[in-house]
Design an enzyme around this catalytic site. Structure first.
Site, PDB file in Angstrom:
ATOM      1  CG  ASN A   9     -43.529  -0.789   7.035  1.00 16.12           C
ATOM      2  OD1 ASN A   9     -43.476  -0.366   8.187  1.00 16.12           O
ATOM      3  ND2 ASN A   9     -44.614  -1.324   6.510  1.00 16.12           N
ATOM      4  CE  LYS A  11     -44.566  -5.252   7.015  1.00 23.10           C
ATOM      5  NZ  LYS A  11     -45.466  -6.083   6.268  1.00 23.10           N
ATOM      6  CG  HIS A  95     -48.716  -0.703   5.082  1.00 25.60           C
ATOM      7  ND1 HIS A  95     -49.207  -1.962   5.318  1.00 25.60           N
ATOM      8  CD2 HIS A  95     -47.478  -0.867   4.556  1.00 25.60           C
ATOM      9  CE1 HIS A  95     -48.287  -2.854   4.963  1.00 25.60           C
ATOM     10  NE2 HIS A  95     -47.224  -2.209   4.499  1.00 25.60           N
ATOM     11  CD  GLU A  97     -48.758  -5.240   7.209  1.00 26.10           C
ATOM     12  OE1 GLU A  97     -48.131  -4.470   7.948  1.00 26.10           O
ATOM     13  OE2 GLU A  97     -48.200  -6.125   6.524  1.00 26.10           O
ATOM     14  CD  GLU A 167     -46.257  -1.790   0.318  1.00 27.49           C
ATOM     15  OE1 GLU A 167     -45.061  -2.036   0.464  1.00 27.49           O
ATOM     16  OE2 GLU A 167     -47.057  -1.750   1.262  1.00 27.49           O
ATOM     17  N   GLY A 173     -45.582  -9.841   2.670  1.00 26.34           N
ATOM     18  CA  GLY A 173     -45.290 -10.810   3.722  1.00 26.34           C
ATOM     19  C   GLY A 173     -45.591 -12.241   3.338  1.00 26.34           C
ATOM     20  CB  SER A 213     -42.311 -10.855  -1.057  1.00 21.98           C
ATOM     21  OG  SER A 213     -43.345 -11.247  -0.179  1.00 21.98           O
TER      22      SER A 213
HETATM   23  C1  PEP Z   1     -44.500  -3.806   3.544  1.00 21.91           C
HETATM   24  O1  PEP Z   1     -44.555  -3.900   4.759  1.00 21.91           O
HETATM   25  O2  PEP Z   1     -44.827  -2.733   3.031  1.00 21.91           O
HETATM   26  C2  PEP Z   1     -44.048  -4.959   2.745  1.00 21.91           C
HETATM   27  C3  PEP Z   1     -43.995  -4.832   1.458  1.00 21.91           C
HETATM   28  O3  PEP Z   1     -43.709  -6.106   3.437  1.00 21.91           O
HETATM   29  P1  PEP Z   1     -42.870  -7.373   2.862  1.00 21.91           P
HETATM   30  O4  PEP Z   1     -41.655  -6.812   2.161  1.00 21.91           O
HETATM   31  O5  PEP Z   1     -42.528  -8.176   4.066  1.00 21.91           O
HETATM   32  O6  PEP Z   1     -43.760  -8.098   1.902  1.00 21.91           O
END
Ligand code: PEP
Length: 250
Positions: A9, A11, A95, A97, A167, A173, A213
């Site tokens: 992803n 973003k 998501h 975010e 998630e 992040g 992460s």
């Molecule tokens: C994501 O954007 O879905 C995500 C898991 O980001 P990251 O791997 O940076 O934590």
């Protein structure tokens, strides 16, 4: 046997040129990756260019969001048929975010999901608890609420086309990853909800990705858990080499 899936992803990163360069670099690095499915989710501006660059390879393309209407007065939004027209075949929905930045609700996730399915897109639906929800012992209840409301009204054939990404918001992040055991426990919870709602066959076939992460250093431990069917990767998917290292987790 569930086929593993590794999705990146991106973003709000990468111009069209950067996105095309990435795919051109990635393709030879993952050409032999027959053990898993591979997806990248560029921003909307680069969707068509990435789909064109990926054509004929084992790299599939996903949108990062989708609107529920086919067209209409929705400034800034993108419909399922526009996404398909750009050459993408999947869409990330819900998501954290978007839930946070745009106040997206479970009900809106449900509308987006139904529209994506009706249009023929393969949805990757994100669920997961915040730090505070985990600390106060509400993680399982949050997953149950997101699952019940997000997947409300779906038929069994609809559900068989869905991919879920677990998630935990506190791991996205932040560099803090859920331990493989913690992730597996949440995945097992989601699979049992799938069993209750949509039957054993659907539950066994359901792919549940872990996201939060994920990096080349921790993917192996995560994928060693039978409950974890792949990963949704943010930061570490932005460089072709680190994304390819995650794809080659075995
Ligand atoms: C994501 O954007 O879905 C995500 C898991 O980001 P990251 O791997 O940076 O934590």
């Amino acid at each position: 046997m569930r086929r593993p899936l590794i999705a990146g992803n991106w973003k709000m990163y990468k111009t069209i040129g950067e996105a095309m360069d990435f795919v051109a670099r990635l393709k030879p690095l993952v050409a032999d990756a027959s053990h898993c499915e591979l997806v990248v989710a560029p921003p909307f501006t680069a969707l068509a260019a990435v789909a064109a660059t990926a054509r004929g390879s084992n790299v599939r393309v996903s949108a990062q969001d989708v609107h529920w209407d086919a067209e209409g007065a929705h400034t800034g939004d993108v419909s399922p048929r526009m996404i398909l027209d750009a050459g993408a075949t999947l869409a990330i929905i819900g998501h954290s975010e978007r839930r946070h930045d745009h106040n997206e609700t479970d009900e809106q996730v449900n509308r987006k999901l139904r529209a994506a399915l009706a249009a023929g897109l393969e949805p990757i639906v994100c669920v997961g608890e915040t730090f505070e929800e985990r600390e106060t012992g509400r993680a399982a209840a949050v997953l149950e609420r997101q699952f019940t409301n997000g997947f409300r009204g779906l038929t069994s054939p609809d559900f068989s086309r869905i991919i879920i990404a677990y998630e935990p918001v506190w791991a996205i992040g932040t560099g803090r990853t859920a331990t493989p055991e913690m992730a597996a426990e949440s995945h097992a919870k989601l699979r049992s909800l799938a069993r209750e709602g949509f039957g054993s066959e659907n539950a066994e076939g359901l792919r549940i990705l872990y996201g939060g992460s994920v990096k080349p250093e921790n993917i192996r431990g995560l994928m060693a858990q039978p409950e974890i069917d792949g990963a949704l990767v943010g930061g570490a998917s932005l460089m072709a080499e680190s994304f390819a290292a995650i794809v080659h987790y075995r």
